[in-house]
Design a protein around this motif. Structure first.
Motif, PDB file in Angstrom:
ATOM      1  N   ASP A 178       0.822  -1.204   0.000  1.00 15.66           N
ATOM      2  CA  ASP A 178       0.000   0.000   0.000  1.00 15.66           C
ATOM      3  C   ASP A 178       0.862   1.261   0.000  1.00 15.66           C
ATOM      4  O   ASP A 178       0.523   2.251  -0.663  1.00 15.66           O
ATOM      5  CB  ASP A 178      -0.939   0.001   1.206  1.00 15.66           C
ATOM      6  N   ILE A 179       1.967   1.234   0.743  1.00 16.71           N
ATOM      7  CA  ILE A 179       2.892   2.372   0.708  1.00 16.71           C
ATOM      8  C   ILE A 179       3.413   2.558  -0.714  1.00 16.71           C
ATOM      9  O   ILE A 179       3.426   3.678  -1.249  1.00 16.71           O
ATOM     10  CB  ILE A 179       4.074   2.153   1.680  1.00 16.71           C
ATOM     11  N   PHE A 180       3.806   1.436  -1.337  1.00 16.43           N
ATOM     12  CA  PHE A 180       4.348   1.520  -2.689  1.00 16.43           C
ATOM     13  C   PHE A 180       3.258   1.965  -3.671  1.00 16.43           C
ATOM     14  O   PHE A 180       3.474   2.860  -4.496  1.00 16.43           O
ATOM     15  CB  PHE A 180       4.918   0.167  -3.126  1.00 16.43           C
ATOM     16  N   GLY A 181       2.072   1.374  -3.551  1.00 19.15           N
ATOM     17  CA  GLY A 181       0.991   1.704  -4.476  1.00 19.15           C
ATOM     18  C   GLY A 181       0.548   3.150  -4.361  1.00 19.15           C
ATOM     19  O   GLY A 181       0.318   3.822  -5.379  1.00 19.15           O
ATOM     20  N   LYS A 182       0.432   3.665  -3.136  1.00 25.00           N
ATOM     21  CA  LYS A 182       0.044   5.066  -2.949  1.00 25.00           C
ATOM     22  C   LYS A 182       1.116   6.002  -3.504  1.00 25.00           C
ATOM     23  O   LYS A 182       0.804   7.070  -4.045  1.00 25.00           O
ATOM     24  CB  LYS A 182      -0.199   5.358  -1.469  1.00 25.00           C
ATOM     25  N   THR A 183       2.371   5.621  -3.345  1.00 25.33           N
ATOM     26  CA  THR A 183       3.463   6.432  -3.888  1.00 25.33           C
ATOM     27  C   THR A 183       3.363   6.505  -5.409  1.00 25.33           C
ATOM     28  O   THR A 183       3.567   7.569  -6.008  1.00 25.33           O
ATOM     29  CB  THR A 183       4.829   5.850  -3.479  1.00 25.33           C
ATOM     30  N   MET A 184       3.033   5.383  -6.031  1.00 29.42           N
ATOM     31  CA  MET A 184       2.929   5.356  -7.494  1.00 29.42           C
ATOM     32  C   MET A 184       1.751   6.190  -8.000  1.00 29.42           C
ATOM     33  O   MET A 184       1.701   6.551  -9.180  1.00 29.42           O
ATOM     34  CB  MET A 184       2.793   3.914  -7.978  1.00 29.42           C
ATOM     35  N   SER A 185       0.797   6.510  -7.119  1.00 30.11           N
ATOM     36  CA  SER A 185      -0.359   7.306  -7.537  1.00 30.11           C
ATOM     37  C   SER A 185      -0.085   8.807  -7.473  1.00 30.11           C
ATOM     38  O   SER A 185      -0.912   9.612  -7.909  1.00 30.11           O
ATOM     39  CB  SER A 185      -1.569   6.979  -6.652  1.00 30.11           C
ATOM     40  N   LEU A 186       1.083   9.210  -6.954  1.00 26.90           N
ATOM     41  CA  LEU A 186       1.399  10.628  -6.805  1.00 26.90           C
ATOM     42  C   LEU A 186       1.627  11.285  -8.166  1.00 26.90           C
ATOM     43  O   LEU A 186       2.104  10.653  -9.109  1.00 26.90           O
ATOM     44  CB  LEU A 186       2.669  10.809  -5.962  1.00 26.90           C
ATOM     45  N   SER A 187       1.307  12.571  -8.247  1.00 30.82           N
ATOM     46  CA  SER A 187       1.673  13.328  -9.438  1.00 30.82           C
ATOM     47  C   SER A 187       3.194  13.522  -9.440  1.00 30.82           C
ATOM     48  O   SER A 187       3.848  13.399  -8.401  1.00 30.82           O
ATOM     49  CB  SER A 187       0.985  14.695  -9.435  1.00 30.82           C
ATOM     50  N   ASP A 188       3.760  13.840 -10.600  1.00 25.93           N
ATOM     51  CA  ASP A 188       5.212  14.032 -10.682  1.00 25.93           C
ATOM     52  C   ASP A 188       5.659  15.186  -9.784  1.00 25.93           C
ATOM     53  O   ASP A 188       6.715  15.112  -9.136  1.00 25.93           O
ATOM     54  CB  ASP A 188       5.628  14.318 -12.135  1.00 25.93           C
ATOM     55  N   GLU A 189       4.873  16.255  -9.730  1.00 21.60           N
ATOM     56  CA  GLU A 189       5.232  17.414  -8.905  1.00 21.60           C
ATOM     57  C   GLU A 189       5.239  17.031  -7.422  1.00 21.60           C
ATOM     58  O   GLU A 189       6.156  17.396  -6.675  1.00 21.60           O
ATOM     59  CB  GLU A 189       4.240  18.547  -9.149  1.00 21.60           C
ATOM     60  N   THR A 190       4.211  16.280  -6.997  1.00 24.83           N
ATOM     61  CA  THR A 190       4.142  15.854  -5.604  1.00 24.83           C
ATOM     62  C   THR A 190       5.280  14.900  -5.282  1.00 24.83           C
ATOM     63  O   THR A 190       5.872  14.959  -4.193  1.00 24.83           O
ATOM     64  CB  THR A 190       2.783  15.176  -5.317  1.00 24.83           C
ATOM     65  N   MET A 191       5.611  14.019  -6.226  1.00 23.78           N
ATOM     66  CA  MET A 191       6.724  13.095  -6.027  1.00 23.78           C
ATOM     67  C   MET A 191       8.013  13.858  -5.731  1.00 23.78           C
ATOM     68  O   MET A 191       8.775  13.494  -4.826  1.00 23.78           O
ATOM     69  CB  MET A 191       6.929  12.230  -7.285  1.00 23.78           C
ATOM     70  N   ASN A 192       8.274  14.930  -6.488  1.00 23.70           N
ATOM     71  CA  ASN A 192       9.500  15.707  -6.276  1.00 23.70           C
ATOM     72  C   ASN A 192       9.536  16.306  -4.877  1.00 23.70           C
ATOM     73  O   ASN A 192      10.591  16.333  -4.224  1.00 23.70           O
ATOM     74  CB  ASN A 192       9.609  16.815  -7.334  1.00 23.70           C
ATOM     75  N   SER A 193       8.387  16.790  -4.394  1.00 28.06           N
ATOM     76  CA  SER A 193       8.373  17.373  -3.041  1.00 28.06           C
ATOM     77  C   SER A 193       8.623  16.303  -1.987  1.00 28.06           C
ATOM     78  O   SER A 193       9.270  16.560  -0.968  1.00 28.06           O
ATOM     79  CB  SER A 193       7.035  18.087  -2.778  1.00 28.06           C
ATOM     80  N   VAL A 237      17.253  13.025  -9.529  1.00 28.65           N
ATOM     81  CA  VAL A 237      15.824  12.674  -9.532  1.00 28.65           C
ATOM     82  C   VAL A 237      15.134  13.281 -10.736  1.00 28.65           C
ATOM     83  O   VAL A 237      14.377  12.607 -11.457  1.00 28.65           O
ATOM     84  CB  VAL A 237      15.144  13.156  -8.229  1.00 28.65           C
ATOM     85  N   ARG A 238      15.386  14.558 -10.992  1.00 32.38           N
ATOM     86  CA  ARG A 238      14.720  15.253 -12.096  1.00 32.38           C
ATOM     87  C   ARG A 238      15.211  14.767 -13.458  1.00 32.38           C
ATOM     88  O   ARG A 238      14.491  14.865 -14.453  1.00 32.38           O
ATOM     89  CB  ARG A 238      14.916  16.761 -11.966  1.00 32.38           C
ATOM     90  N   ALA A 239      16.432  14.246 -13.491  1.00 32.49           N
ATOM     91  CA  ALA A 239      16.980  13.753 -14.762  1.00 32.49           C
ATOM     92  C   ALA A 239      16.437  12.368 -15.102  1.00 32.49           C
ATOM     93  O   ALA A 239      16.452  11.955 -16.268  1.00 32.49           O
ATOM     94  CB  ALA A 239      18.503  13.718 -14.693  1.00 32.49           C
ATOM     95  N   ALA A 240      15.956  11.640 -14.097  1.00 26.82           N
ATOM     96  CA  ALA A 240      15.464  10.273 -14.314  1.00 26.82           C
ATOM     97  C   ALA A 240      14.071  10.295 -14.940  1.00 26.82           C
ATOM     98  O   ALA A 240      13.350  11.295 -14.863  1.00 26.82           O
ATOM     99  CB  ALA A 240      15.436   9.516 -12.991  1.00 26.82           C
ATOM    100  N   HIS A 241      13.675   9.161 -15.549  1.00 26.10           N
ATOM    101  CA  HIS A 241      12.316   9.031 -16.058  1.00 26.10           C
ATOM    102  C   HIS A 241      11.363   9.062 -14.862  1.00 26.10           C
ATOM    103  O   HIS A 241      11.616   8.393 -13.850  1.00 26.10           O
ATOM    104  CB  HIS A 241      12.156   7.716 -16.829  1.00 26.10           C
ATOM    105  N   PRO A 242      10.266   9.852 -14.928  1.00 19.70           N
ATOM    106  CA  PRO A 242       9.354   9.981 -13.784  1.00 19.70           C
ATOM    107  C   PRO A 242       8.862   8.647 -13.225  1.00 19.70           C
ATOM    108  O   PRO A 242       8.754   8.491 -12.005  1.00 19.70           O
ATOM    109  CB  PRO A 242       8.199  10.809 -14.355  1.00 19.70           C
ATOM    110  N   MET A 243       8.576   7.683 -14.099  1.00 22.30           N
ATOM    111  CA  MET A 243       8.083   6.391 -13.616  1.00 22.30           C
ATOM    112  C   MET A 243       9.144   5.669 -12.798  1.00 22.30           C
ATOM    113  O   MET A 243       8.865   5.135 -11.722  1.00 22.30           O
ATOM    114  CB  MET A 243       7.645   5.518 -14.792  1.00 22.30           C
TER     115      MET A 243
END
Length: 392
Positions: free
Chosen positions: A248-263, A276-282
């Motif tokens: 569930d931690i992993f699944g919820k993380t995968m549901s984040l927007s790219d902007e939220t992921m960066n924060s 992080v920003r240079a990597a593919h978002p997925m």
């Protein structure tokens, strides 16, 4: 680590520091500081938003200081208005104590147990508010020195007054109760979210009133919730809990927007943000999911969580393991979903069906029909799978 290096580490990632000169004097003194942090147990679990201040508390412990971790069993029944646009429901004592039960074990996943004091603020706030036999309560005496105009300086109160949203007297008194916590534990430093700055400054005011040196107020940025809009909060139900299952931690993380992921990377990890920003978002999101699972469950579970996610969502395979549900007589599909633990209520189950999020043996279900007992695979939502078994 010299004093300047300690100050630099303490300030890193912070929003407010009141004030730096006082903090430097405390550090130079060489004594162990008492660093206060409080949480109101409004739900059973701590969440990722708590990692931001907990990591900072860990820094203080590594410098040799003591963390005073306050469980707000009293203040949770009042309701902290910080950042709220409406009055928070007041919890009863039994609910508060039940929610607080797991807090300490969760906090010790990050904090050093040997350098942590756990306190419940009912210990001093009940005597603080009680009338004495031959004198007024301490609370009445303190209330004489706290003006209504001072309390109404709070930004959230100003906003609610503009919106003509009600503010209870109890909410207005919350900063006084939190401030008195600092007096009771003789705090040298208090940490909180950036929306807590008024409460932390109230602690300084009350310490001065009681003849104590004022605490240093240190605030940290608020982690946005999984919705990407509001701050992460148990009350908003947009949180990832310490006690969530790895998948569930992993699944919820995968549901984040790219902007939220960066924060999340910036506030919860020490990763190089340029990488992080240079990597593919997925791929970056998957690495973040692994990092968060590993923090609470270890490397092996982190790898398994990623593999399980990829098996289901990248390769469209079924999970290798799934809970079983035995059915012995015809049932409506919504009833099966609830009984199997894939939804909390019949309304939620029906919404999943109406939204096209329910499948039986890979076939989308569009109506809440009657299911005849047979072996099948039920999927309700993206991550919930159940093996349905026909009972004898």
């Amino acid at each position: 680590m010299n004093t300047e290096e300690q100050i630099s580490l303490i300030k890193r990632g912070s929003v407010n520091l009141v004030n730096e000169t006082e903090l430097k004097e405390k550090l130079v003194s060489g004594r162990k500081l008492r660093v206060k942090f409080g949480v109101d147990p409004t739900r059973p679990d701590l969440h990722l938003g708590h990692i931001v201040p907990l990591n900072k508390l860990k820094h203080f412990q590594e410098m040799g200081h003591t963390v005073v971790f306050i469980i707000g069993d009293f203040t949770a029944q009042v309701g902290d208005p910080s950042g709220k646009d409406s009055t928070r429901p007041v919890l009863d004592k039994a609910s508060v104590l039940a929610n607080a039960k797991t807090y300490t074990d969760q906090a010790f996943r990050i904090l050093d147990r040997e350098r942590t004091e756990i306190k419940f603020n009912s210990e001093w706030l009940i005597p603080f508010t009680e009338f004495k036999k031959d004198s007024l309560s301490d609370f009445i005496n303190v209330a004489k020195s706290v003006t209504v105009s001072r309390l109404l300086e709070r930004e959230d109160f100003k906003n609610r007054m503009k919106q003509e949203s009600p503010i209870s007297l109890l909410e207005m008194l919350y900063p006084v109760f939190q401030g008195y916590d600092s007096v009771a534990v003789k705090a040298d430093v208090e940490l909180g979210g950036q929306d807590q700055i008024f409460n932390l400054l109230m602690g300084r005011d009350l310490q001065k009133l009681y003849g104590q040196p004022p605490q240093t107020a240190l605030t940290m940025p608020l982690l946005v919730g999984t919705d990407g809009v509001k701050k992460m909060s148990k009350s908003y139900d947009n949180y990832i809990a310490f006690n969530d299952e790895p998948k569930d931690i992993f699944g919820k993380t995968m549901s984040l927007s790219d902007e939220t992921m960066n924060s999340y990377y910036e506030l919860l990890t020490e990763a190089d943000m340029a990488e992080v920003r240079a990597a593919h978002p997925m791929e970056a999101k998957k690495k973040l999911g692994e990092t968060l699972v590993e923090k609470f469950y270890g490397r092996e579970e982190a790898v398994k969580a990623r593999q399980g996610f990829e098996q289901v969502f990248s390769r469209n395979e079924l999970p290798s393991e799934m809970p079983e549900f035995v059915i012995r007589e015809p049932m409506k599909i919504s009833q099966i979903i609830v009984a199997a633990g894939a939804a909390k209520s019949g309304n939620e189950a029906r919404r999943l069906i109406e939204g096209g999020a329910v499948r039986i043996d890979s076939q989308k279900i569009s109506e809440d029909g009657v299911f005849e007992p047979r072996d099948a695979i039920l999927q309700a939502g993206k991550r919930n799978f159940r093996k349905i078994i026909r009972g004898a």
